[in-house]
Motif scaffolding. Structure first.
Motif, PDB file in Angstrom:
ATOM      1  N   THR A 171      77.138 -21.603  67.107  1.00  0.00           N
ATOM      2  CA  THR A 171      77.428 -20.494  66.184  1.00  0.00           C
ATOM      3  C   THR A 171      76.614 -19.573  66.770  1.00  0.00           C
ATOM      4  O   THR A 171      75.434 -19.652  67.013  1.00  0.00           O
ATOM      5  CB  THR A 171      76.804 -20.858  64.740  1.00  0.00           C
ATOM      6  N   PRO A 172      77.627 -18.419  67.508  1.00  0.00           N
ATOM      7  CA  PRO A 172      76.484 -17.499  68.227  1.00  0.00           C
ATOM      8  C   PRO A 172      75.531 -16.522  67.565  1.00  0.00           C
ATOM      9  O   PRO A 172      74.194 -16.477  68.245  1.00  0.00           O
ATOM     10  CB  PRO A 172      77.585 -16.024  68.421  1.00  0.00           C
ATOM     11  N   LYS A 173      75.699 -16.371  66.125  1.00  0.00           N
ATOM     12  CA  LYS A 173      74.787 -15.278  65.832  1.00  0.00           C
ATOM     13  C   LYS A 173      74.527 -15.456  64.767  1.00  0.00           C
ATOM     14  O   LYS A 173      75.114 -16.111  63.572  1.00  0.00           O
ATOM     15  CB  LYS A 173      75.245 -13.502  66.230  1.00  0.00           C
ATOM     16  N   PHE A 174      72.221 -15.025  63.750  1.00  0.00           N
ATOM     17  CA  PHE A 174      72.964 -15.121  62.569  1.00  0.00           C
ATOM     18  C   PHE A 174      71.469 -14.154  62.708  1.00  0.00           C
ATOM     19  O   PHE A 174      70.959 -13.131  63.302  1.00  0.00           O
ATOM     20  CB  PHE A 174      71.142 -16.535  62.271  1.00  0.00           C
ATOM     21  N   HIS A 196      65.905 -13.886  57.928  1.00  0.00           N
ATOM     22  CA  HIS A 196      64.990 -13.461  56.221  1.00  0.00           C
ATOM     23  C   HIS A 196      64.702 -12.569  56.926  1.00  0.00           C
ATOM     24  O   HIS A 196      63.652 -11.680  57.495  1.00  0.00           O
ATOM     25  CB  HIS A 196      64.201 -14.885  55.819  1.00  0.00           C
ATOM     26  N   ARG A 197      64.113 -11.708  55.368  1.00  0.00           N
ATOM     27  CA  ARG A 197      62.966 -10.723  55.481  1.00  0.00           C
ATOM     28  C   ARG A 197      61.586 -11.638  54.910  1.00  0.00           C
ATOM     29  O   ARG A 197      61.870 -12.250  54.039  1.00  0.00           O
ATOM     30  CB  ARG A 197      63.136  -9.323  54.420  1.00  0.00           C
ATOM     31  N   ILE A 198      60.595 -11.509  55.647  1.00  0.00           N
ATOM     32  CA  ILE A 198      59.563 -12.397  55.760  1.00  0.00           C
ATOM     33  C   ILE A 198      58.265 -11.935  54.831  1.00  0.00           C
ATOM     34  O   ILE A 198      57.429 -11.458  56.292  1.00  0.00           O
ATOM     35  CB  ILE A 198      59.604 -14.091  56.542  1.00  0.00           C
ATOM     36  N   PRO A 199      57.762 -11.402  54.143  1.00  0.00           N
ATOM     37  CA  PRO A 199      56.067 -10.804  53.707  1.00  0.00           C
ATOM     38  C   PRO A 199      55.355 -10.063  54.898  1.00  0.00           C
ATOM     39  O   PRO A 199      54.700  -9.957  55.576  1.00  0.00           O
ATOM     40  CB  PRO A 199      56.144 -10.178  52.292  1.00  0.00           C
ATOM     41  N   ASP A 200      54.863 -11.881  55.111  1.00  0.00           N
ATOM     42  CA  ASP A 200      53.924 -12.596  55.767  1.00  0.00           C
ATOM     43  C   ASP A 200      53.982 -12.652  57.071  1.00  0.00           C
ATOM     44  O   ASP A 200      53.379 -12.780  57.965  1.00  0.00           O
ATOM     45  CB  ASP A 200      53.164 -13.307  55.547  1.00  0.00           C
ATOM     46  N   ARG A 201      55.642 -12.457  57.342  1.00  0.00           N
ATOM     47  CA  ARG A 201      55.787 -13.026  58.521  1.00  0.00           C
ATOM     48  C   ARG A 201      56.661 -11.574  59.632  1.00  0.00           C
ATOM     49  O   ARG A 201      58.247 -11.648  59.782  1.00  0.00           O
ATOM     50  CB  ARG A 201      56.119 -14.207  58.868  1.00  0.00           C
ATOM     51  N   PRO A 202      55.837 -10.182  59.814  1.00  0.00           N
ATOM     52  CA  PRO A 202      57.040  -9.442  59.999  1.00  0.00           C
ATOM     53  C   PRO A 202      57.507  -9.430  61.110  1.00  0.00           C
ATOM     54  O   PRO A 202      58.924  -8.822  61.541  1.00  0.00           O
ATOM     55  CB  PRO A 202      55.950  -8.089  59.924  1.00  0.00           C
ATOM     56  N   GLU A 203      57.137 -10.263  62.634  1.00  0.00           N
ATOM     57  CA  GLU A 203      57.189 -10.280  63.450  1.00  0.00           C
ATOM     58  C   GLU A 203      58.883 -11.525  63.254  1.00  0.00           C
ATOM     59  O   GLU A 203      59.608 -11.907  64.466  1.00  0.00           O
ATOM     60  CB  GLU A 203      56.812 -11.152  64.258  1.00  0.00           C
ATOM     61  N   HIS A 204      58.914 -12.361  62.385  1.00  0.00           N
ATOM     62  CA  HIS A 204      60.259 -13.199  62.501  1.00  0.00           C
ATOM     63  C   HIS A 204      61.041 -12.116  61.278  1.00  0.00           C
ATOM     64  O   HIS A 204      62.183 -12.984  61.197  1.00  0.00           O
ATOM     65  CB  HIS A 204      60.013 -14.087  62.115  1.00  0.00           C
ATOM     66  N   SER A 205      61.070 -11.293  60.809  1.00  0.00           N
ATOM     67  CA  SER A 205      62.116 -10.572  60.439  1.00  0.00           C
ATOM     68  C   SER A 205      63.379  -9.672  60.122  1.00  0.00           C
ATOM     69  O   SER A 205      62.945  -8.862  60.833  1.00  0.00           O
ATOM     70  CB  SER A 205      60.746  -9.379  59.201  1.00  0.00           C
ATOM     71  N   PHE A 206      63.954 -10.230  59.558  1.00  0.00           N
ATOM     72  CA  PHE A 206      65.125  -8.875  59.701  1.00  0.00           C
ATOM     73  C   PHE A 206      65.978  -9.034  61.051  1.00  0.00           C
ATOM     74  O   PHE A 206      65.413  -7.621  61.281  1.00  0.00           O
ATOM     75  CB  PHE A 206      65.406  -7.956  58.500  1.00  0.00           C
ATOM     76  N   GLN A 207      65.939 -10.384  61.919  1.00  0.00           N
ATOM     77  CA  GLN A 207      66.193  -9.789  63.341  1.00  0.00           C
ATOM     78  C   GLN A 207      68.039  -9.950  63.619  1.00  0.00           C
ATOM     79  O   GLN A 207      67.721 -11.977  62.808  1.00  0.00           O
ATOM     80  CB  GLN A 207      65.470 -10.418  64.288  1.00  0.00           C
ATOM     81  N   LEU A 208      68.100  -9.981  64.015  1.00  0.00           N
ATOM     82  CA  LEU A 208      69.728 -10.103  64.775  1.00  0.00           C
ATOM     83  C   LEU A 208      69.461 -11.151  65.782  1.00  0.00           C
ATOM     84  O   LEU A 208      68.905 -10.363  66.956  1.00  0.00           O
ATOM     85  CB  LEU A 208      70.440  -9.254  64.802  1.00  0.00           C
ATOM     86  N   ILE A 209      69.518 -12.199  65.286  1.00  0.00           N
ATOM     87  CA  ILE A 209      69.349 -13.643  66.824  1.00  0.00           C
ATOM     88  C   ILE A 209      70.910 -14.212  67.493  1.00  0.00           C
ATOM     89  O   ILE A 209      71.114 -14.308  66.204  1.00  0.00           O
ATOM     90  CB  ILE A 209      68.288 -14.476  66.340  1.00  0.00           C
ATOM     91  N   TRP A 210      70.488 -14.348  68.431  1.00  0.00           N
ATOM     92  CA  TRP A 210      71.758 -14.741  69.155  1.00  0.00           C
ATOM     93  C   TRP A 210      71.591 -16.815  69.923  1.00  0.00           C
ATOM     94  O   TRP A 210      71.210 -16.975  70.817  1.00  0.00           O
ATOM     95  CB  TRP A 210      71.700 -13.953  70.427  1.00  0.00           C
ATOM     96  N   PRO A 211      70.874 -17.630  69.076  1.00  0.00           N
ATOM     97  CA  PRO A 211      70.813 -18.723  68.828  1.00  0.00           C
ATOM     98  C   PRO A 211      71.723 -19.372  70.129  1.00  0.00           C
ATOM     99  O   PRO A 211      72.221 -20.792  71.053  1.00  0.00           O
ATOM    100  CB  PRO A 211      70.141 -19.879  68.373  1.00  0.00           C
ATOM    101  N   THR A 257      73.019 -29.805  66.616  1.00  0.00           N
ATOM    102  CA  THR A 257      73.396 -29.173  67.701  1.00  0.00           C
ATOM    103  C   THR A 257      72.521 -28.371  68.470  1.00  0.00           C
ATOM    104  O   THR A 257      71.843 -27.028  68.002  1.00  0.00           O
ATOM    105  CB  THR A 257      74.857 -27.797  66.873  1.00  0.00           C
ATOM    106  N   PRO A 258      72.420 -28.484  69.434  1.00  0.00           N
ATOM    107  CA  PRO A 258      70.589 -27.380  70.015  1.00  0.00           C
ATOM    108  C   PRO A 258      71.419 -25.851  70.856  1.00  0.00           C
ATOM    109  O   PRO A 258      72.168 -25.445  70.966  1.00  0.00           O
ATOM    110  CB  PRO A 258      70.859 -28.267  71.750  1.00  0.00           C
ATOM    111  N   PRO A 259      69.790 -25.200  70.200  1.00  0.00           N
ATOM    112  CA  PRO A 259      70.371 -23.681  70.212  1.00  0.00           C
ATOM    113  C   PRO A 259      70.254 -24.191  72.015  1.00  0.00           C
ATOM    114  O   PRO A 259      69.910 -24.599  72.752  1.00  0.00           O
ATOM    115  CB  PRO A 259      69.405 -23.323  69.874  1.00  0.00           C
ATOM    116  N   LEU A 260      71.379 -22.525  72.765  1.00  0.00           N
ATOM    117  CA  LEU A 260      71.373 -22.189  73.824  1.00  0.00           C
ATOM    118  C   LEU A 260      70.361 -21.176  74.840  1.00  0.00           C
ATOM    119  O   LEU A 260      70.789 -21.187  75.716  1.00  0.00           O
ATOM    120  CB  LEU A 260      73.174 -22.166  74.638  1.00  0.00           C
TER     121      LEU A 260
END
Length: 504
Positions: free
Chosen positions: A391-394, A397-412, A441-444
Motif C-alpha cells: 500500500t503506497p500511502k497512509f 494519527h494525531r498523537i498529543p505527546d508525539r508531535p514528530e509522528h503526528s498527522f503525516q502523509l507517509i509512503w511506506p 509485507t515489508p515496507p519498501l
C-alpha cells in the motif's frame, strides 16, 4: 480460520481497546469527519503516471530528510525533531551503539550481557541502521542473522489464536532462538550454516535469472539435540527507518485493508496479525517483525534487547535472557538486574531513550521521482497489482505527546498485513496468528539505498535474494499472479520496475 479472524477482529475493535482499536499505547486524537474524507482522497492510489504526485518525494512527510553521505542515509534524525529532543536522540544513539559486558562488572550501566547472546549491541546487527545479511563465507560473521526456534503448541489453532499467545512453544533446550555467542566460561548454544541450490528462471525477451534456495544446518549444539518437532526460521536484521511513523498508523486503517476471505476477488487475502501485549495485557494488532509478532515499537525494542543481547527490562525481567530451564549454569550466572535500573539491566529511562532513537531514524527523500523511467516503473508496479500488498500511502494519527509522528502523509509501500507467500518462502513456523507460509509485507521505503547503506543487496527475510529482481521472483502464493506478470512482461517494463524500486 475465518471464525478465528472475525472473533479476533471483534475483540480488537470492541470494548477491549475502546474507541481507538489496537492503539492503547498512542492515545490518539479522534479524526473529524472532514479529516476522514480528506485523508481518503489523499491516500487514494493514483492512476496518472505522467508526473510525480504531490509530496511524493517526501516518503515520511515532514519527517523526511535529504542525506548528504548516502552511507549514513538511515542514520539521521527525523526533520520533525527539535534541538532539545535532538539531544535525547543522540543519547539514545549512544545506547544503541553501546557494547554490553557480562556481570558482575564495575560499570553497572553496561553489565548484564547474555549469558548467551547474538550480539553485544544493537548496532552490531543493524549496522548504519540498515538491513542485515546472511554470512557470505565461512569466515563471515552471522551477527546480523539469527535463527528463531519453536515447537508446536499443545492447544488447538483457534484456542491459541484467541488467547493471543504464540501458536508455538520455545524449543525445550534452546528457547526462542539460537544464541551463537556467550560470555566467558559459558558455552554458546550452537552455530548454523547455509547451503544454496541454484534455480534458473527463464524470463521474457530471452532474459534469465538465477535464484538461490537456502538450506540450513545447526551444528555444535551445546545442550543436546533439538526437539524432533523443532521449527527453524532464519531471519536477517531489518532496516530501522520510519519505525515511529509505522507505529503511528491507525490500527483501524490497517484493519480496513484486511481481506482474509478475498471478498474483492483479486487473489490477495491479507490478514491482520494479533498478539497479546506484554505492556497492556490485552490483544493488539501486530505490526513489527518479519511476521508482525510485536504490537508496538516499545515491545519490539525490549524483545530485541532480551533475545538478541540478553538484556532484561521491565517488560522482559529475566536477567538470564533466553536461557531455558535445561541450561542450569546459564540461569545461575550473575546478572545485571539492579534497583537503580528498575530491577532490570536496562531501566525504563534508558529504554525510552533507545526507543526515541529508533522511532525517529529518518526516512530519506526519494530520488529521481520525475525521471521518465521511474514513472514508467511506477505505472508497472501499480498496474501489475503490487500495491494490493505494498500500500503506497497512509496518514498517521494525531498523537498529543508525539508531535514528530503526528498527522503525516507517509509512503511506506506496505499494508503491514500477513500474506501467504507460497511454499518457496515458507519457513513452516507459525507465530501467533501467522502460519508457516505467511509474512508481513515489508515496507519498501529506503530499499533503493541498501547497497549504499549496508554494502550489499540481499533481500527477503533470510537474505536469499541477491537483487530486487530476485526478491520479486521469489514471490508466490497470493503474489503468484504478480510474479508471473513480471516474468512475462517485456524486458523494458521489468527494467523500469526495478528502476522504480531503486528510487524508493
Amino acid at each position: 480460520m475465518r471464525r478465528i479472524f472475525l472473533t479476533l477482529a471483534a475483540l480488537i475493535a470492541g470494548p477491549v481497546l475502546g474507541a481507538q482499536p489496537g492503539d492503547p499505547h498512542l492515545n490518539p486524537v479522534p479524526r473529524t469527519d472532514e479529516e476522514v474524507a480528506r485523508i481518503a482522497r489523499a491516500v487514494e492510489p493514483t492512476t496518472d503516471f505522467s508526473n510525480p504526485e504531490a509530496f511524493e518525494a517526501n516518503s515520511a512527510g515532514a519527517a523526511t530528510v535529504r542525506p548528504g553521505v548516502l552511507a549514513r542515509a538511515f542514520s539521521g534524525r527525523s526533520s520533525t525533531i527539535d534541538l532539545e529532543r535532538g539531544l535525547d536522540f543522540e543519547v539514545g544513539h549512544g545506547l544503541f551503539e553501546k557494547l554490553w559486558v557480562s556481570s558482575p562488572s564495575s560499570t553497572l550501566a553496561s553489565d548484564g550481557l547474555g549469558p548467551v547472546y547474538n550480539a553485544r549491541s544493537c548496532e552490531r546487527c543493524h549496522v548504519n541502521a540498515g538491513r542485515g545479511h546472511p554470512p557470505e563465507s565461512t569466515r563471515d560473521s552471522n551477527v546480523s542473522m539469527l535463527v528463531r526456534l519453536s515447537i508446536p503448541a499443545g492447544g488447538s489453532e483457534e484456542d491459541d489464536a484467541i488467547k493471543g499467545d504464540l501458536n508455538a512453544l520455545p524449543e525445550p533446550n534452546y528457547g526462542w532462538q539460537l544464541q551463537d555467542l556467550s560470555i566467558a566460561g559459558m558455552p554458546a548454544e550452537g552455530r548454523f550454516s547455509i547451503a544454496y541450490e541454484e534455480i534458473p528462471i527463464s524470463l521474457s525477451d530471452g532474459e534469465t535469472a538465477t535464484l538461490r534456495k537456502p538450506s540450513y544446518t545447526l551444528t555444535n549444539l551445546a545442550h543436546g539435540p533439538l526437539h524432533p518437532k523443532a521449527m527453524l526460521s532464519p531471519r536477517v536484521a531489518q532496516q530501522m527507518i520510519g519505525l515511529g511513523l509505522l507505529d503511528a498508523i491507525p490500527a483501524a486503517d490497517i484493519l480496513a485493508q484486511a481481506d482474509p476471505e478475498d471478498a474483492d476477488g483479486n487473489g490477495i487475502s491479507g490478514r491482520a496479525q494479533f498478539v497479546r501485549s506484554r505492556e497492556f495485557g490485552t490483544l493488539m494488532l501486530g505490526r513489527f517483525g518479519h511476521k508482525a509478532g510485536q504490537p508496538s515499537l516499545r515491545e519490539q525494542t525490549a524483545s530485541a534487547f532480551h533475545g538478541d543481547i540478553g538484556i532484561s527490562s521491565t517488560l522482559f525481567p529475566e536477567g538470564y535472557g533466553d536461557c531455558t530451564p535445561s541450561q542450569a549454569r546459564c540461569r545461575a550466572a550473575p546478572d545485571g538486574n539492579t534497583d537503580i535500573h528498575d530491577n532490570a539491566e536496562i531501566g525504563d529511562e534508558a529504554l525510552d531513550l533507545v526507543l526515541f532513537y529508533t522511532a525517529n531514524l529518518a526516512v530519506p527523500a526519494r530520488r529521481n521521482v520525475g525521471d521518465p523511467s521511474v514513472l514508467h516503473g511506477k505505472r508497472v508496479f501499480y498496474e501489475t497489482g503490487c500495491i494490493h500488498c505494498h500500500t503506497p500511502k497512509f496518514v498517521t494519527h494525531r498523537i498529543p505527546d508525539r508531535p514528530e509522528h503526528s498527522f503525516q502523509l507517509i509512503w511506506p509501500y506496505s499494508d503491514l498485513l500477513l500474506h501467504d507467500m507460497g511454499p518457496g518462502l515458507a519457513d513452516n513456523r507459525p507465530e501467533a496468528v501467522a502460519n508457516g507460509r505467511e509474512w508481513r509485507t515489508p515496507p519498501l521505503w529506503g530499499i533503493g539505498l541498501t547497497q549504499q547503506v549496508s554494502g550489499h543487496t540481499y533481500f527477503l527475510h533470510d537474505g536469499r535474494a541477491r537483487s530486487l529482481l530476485e526478491a520479486v521472483l521469489w514471490h508466490g502464493g497470493e503474489a503468484e499472479t504478480q510474479r508471473q506478470r513480471v516474468v512475462e512482461m517485456p524486458k523494458s517494463d521489468r527494467d523500469a520496475l526495478v528502476k522504480f524500486l531503486e528510487s524508493l
